[in-house]
Design an enzyme around this catalytic site. Structure first.
Site, short mmCIF file in Angstrom:
data_model
loop_
_atom_site.label_atom_id
_atom_site.label_comp_id
_atom_site.label_asym_id
_atom_site.label_seq_id
_atom_site.Cartn_x
_atom_site.Cartn_y
_atom_site.Cartn_z
N GLN A 100 0.84 -1.22 0.00
CA GLN A 100 0.00 0.00 0.00
C GLN A 100 0.87 1.26 0.00
OE1 GLN A 100 -0.45 -2.65 1.98
NE2 GLN A 100 -2.59 -2.97 2.52
N ASP A 129 -6.69 0.77 12.51
CA ASP A 129 -7.88 0.00 12.13
C ASP A 129 -8.80 -0.24 13.31
OD1 ASP A 129 -5.71 -0.76 9.99
OD2 ASP A 129 -7.69 -1.12 9.13
O1 MRU Z 1 -5.39 -3.87 4.77
P1 MRU Z 1 -5.69 -2.41 4.56
O2 MRU Z 1 -4.99 -1.82 3.40
O3 MRU Z 1 -7.16 -2.14 4.58
O4 MRU Z 1 -5.07 -1.72 5.87
C1 MRU Z 1 -5.15 -0.34 5.99
C2 MRU Z 1 -4.43 0.18 7.17
O5 MRU Z 1 -3.89 -0.56 7.96
C3 MRU Z 1 -4.49 1.66 7.42
O6 MRU Z 1 -3.34 2.10 8.05
C4 MRU Z 1 -5.70 1.97 8.30
O7 MRU Z 1 -6.86 1.39 7.79
C5 MRU Z 1 -5.92 3.42 8.45
S1 MRU Z 1 -6.49 4.11 6.93
C6 MRU Z 1 -6.98 5.70 7.20
#
Ligand code: MRU
Length: 365
Positions: free
Chosen positions: A210, A251
């Site tokens: 990401q 999260d």
């Molecule tokens: O697996 P993902 O890409 O959904 O994980 C996203 C994250 O861990 C982010 O850091 C978190 O959701 C915060 S996004 C504002």
């Protein structure tokens, strides 16, 4: 099930980056798996297609999957066949449960689903058409509210960014992960608007990348100086005194401040502590889960081993090797300096500060 259509819209339709929007009666989702090479839009015409987009991480990021779930429920409500209110409510509740199971760690998703369910009044003085309308309006309100909340966090967070700061960030916490502007990346955006000398180091964020694919893409589009590093390079960069601040998203945050975020965040927290670098979590109140006392009770999603054994579709590990692929880890509250929320910066003792912040209103700034 195939998508109804996939269309490359890079040069048409939109000028502003966004992850999700209403395209008439359908939900348009930017397929983040194809970025940064291609901008592919998925046009989801029913609830199942949005569920698939969340599960397969075409859309990801805690606030963004909450919004996607809300919009999915609006589609679902539109399609529910029900002659009476009781049947409608029963079927809608079933959809809510289905949505909650799509990804287990980010509490924003359950938070959004609960608000969607609460939009349906329990009394009988209404009809099915009215309930559908209320559900759709609630989904729209959650999207609008997320943008306002992000802007509020960004204003508050920008205050603690030192002049000329070199900031490490992790995963993607920007427009692509939210309704717009972003959490940690929102703070960076707003801070950059007043101090164009700041610089960002984006960790690549194995295995889904990401950071490499999405955070660099967003920052470069905004002209914010960004350097991509491997996750392993963060310690070396800190040891060379190349970092002033760590900003990450979340999260799910437990009642004591323990924080679930993308796998590797914990490592960054340990490194920041070792090098005495401030480590802040930027998260809306919808990311806090007061029902969970500490990090040990947060469910941590494990994903397909192929995310690790393959790289860009090419196999890089011996066939049959056992794999552990947790998508998230827990950063203990002791490693965190503060939480930047839409109602202010929460400092230690976190349990008290979190209780107070969650008491003060419903999420709108
Ligand atoms: O697996 P993902 O890409 O959904 O994980 C996203 C994250 O861990 C982010 O850091 C978190 O959701 C915060 S996004 C504002």
């Amino acid at each position: 099930m195939d998508w109804p259509f996939e269309e490359d819209l890079a040069s048409t339709k939109r000028s502003v980056l966004r992850a999700i929007y209403w395209d008439g009666d359908a939900v348009a989702i930017l397929d983040q798996r194809a970025l940064p090479q291609r901008e592919v839009w998925l046009r989801c015409t029913d609830v199942k297609q949005v569920i698939k987009a969340i599960r397969t991480m075409a859309i990801r990021g805690a606030p963004a999957i909450g919004i996607a779930a809300a919009m999915a429920l609006a589609l679902g409500a539109r399609d529910i066949q029900a002659a009476d209110l009781q049947t409608f409510r029963r079927k809608f509740l079933r959809l809510c449960r289905l949505l909650k199971e799509t990804r287990p760690t980010a509490v924003n998703l359950a938070w959004a689903v609960d608000r969607m369910y609460a939009a349906i009044p329990g009394n009988q003085e209404t009809d099915v058409f009215d309930l559908r309308r209320r559900v759709r309006e609630q989904a729209d309100a959650l999207l609008r509210q997320d943008v306002l909340v992000n802007e509020s966090m960004a204003r508050i967070g920008a205050e603690i960014v030192p002049k000329g700061a070199r900031i490490i960030t992790y995963c993607n916490t920007g427009t692509l992960a939210t309704g717009g502007h972003g959490t940690a990346l929102g703070v960076i955006r707003t801070a950059f608007a007043v101090d164009p000398t700041l610089r960002v180091f984006a960790c690549e964020t194995r295995p889904f990348l990401q950071g490499a694919r999405l955070t660099t893409y967003e920052l470069m589009a905004d002209g914010i100086p960004v350097t991509l590093i491997t996750d392993n390079a963060a310690g070396a960069l800190m040891a060379r005194k190349g970092v002033d601040l760590v900003l990450v998203g979340a999260d799910r945050i437990a009642a004591n401040g323990d924080t679930a975020n993308k796998i590797g965040t914990y490592t960054l927290g340990v490194l920041a502590k070792r090098h005495e670098i401030p480590f802040y979590v930027v998260a809306p109140r919808s990311s806090f889960d007061p029902a969970v006392p500490d990090g040990s009770a947060i469910p941590l999603e494990e994903r397909d081993p192929a995310e690790i054994t393959q790289l860009g579709g090419r196999v890089v590990a011996p066939a049959g090797v056992p794999v552990w692929n947790p998508a998230f880890d827990i950063t203990p509250h002791s490693l965190i300096n503060g939480f930047i929320t839409e109602v202010g910066i929460l400092r230690k003792p976190f349990d008290r500060a979190i209780r107070k912040a969650l008491r003060s209103g419903t999420g709108a700034p």
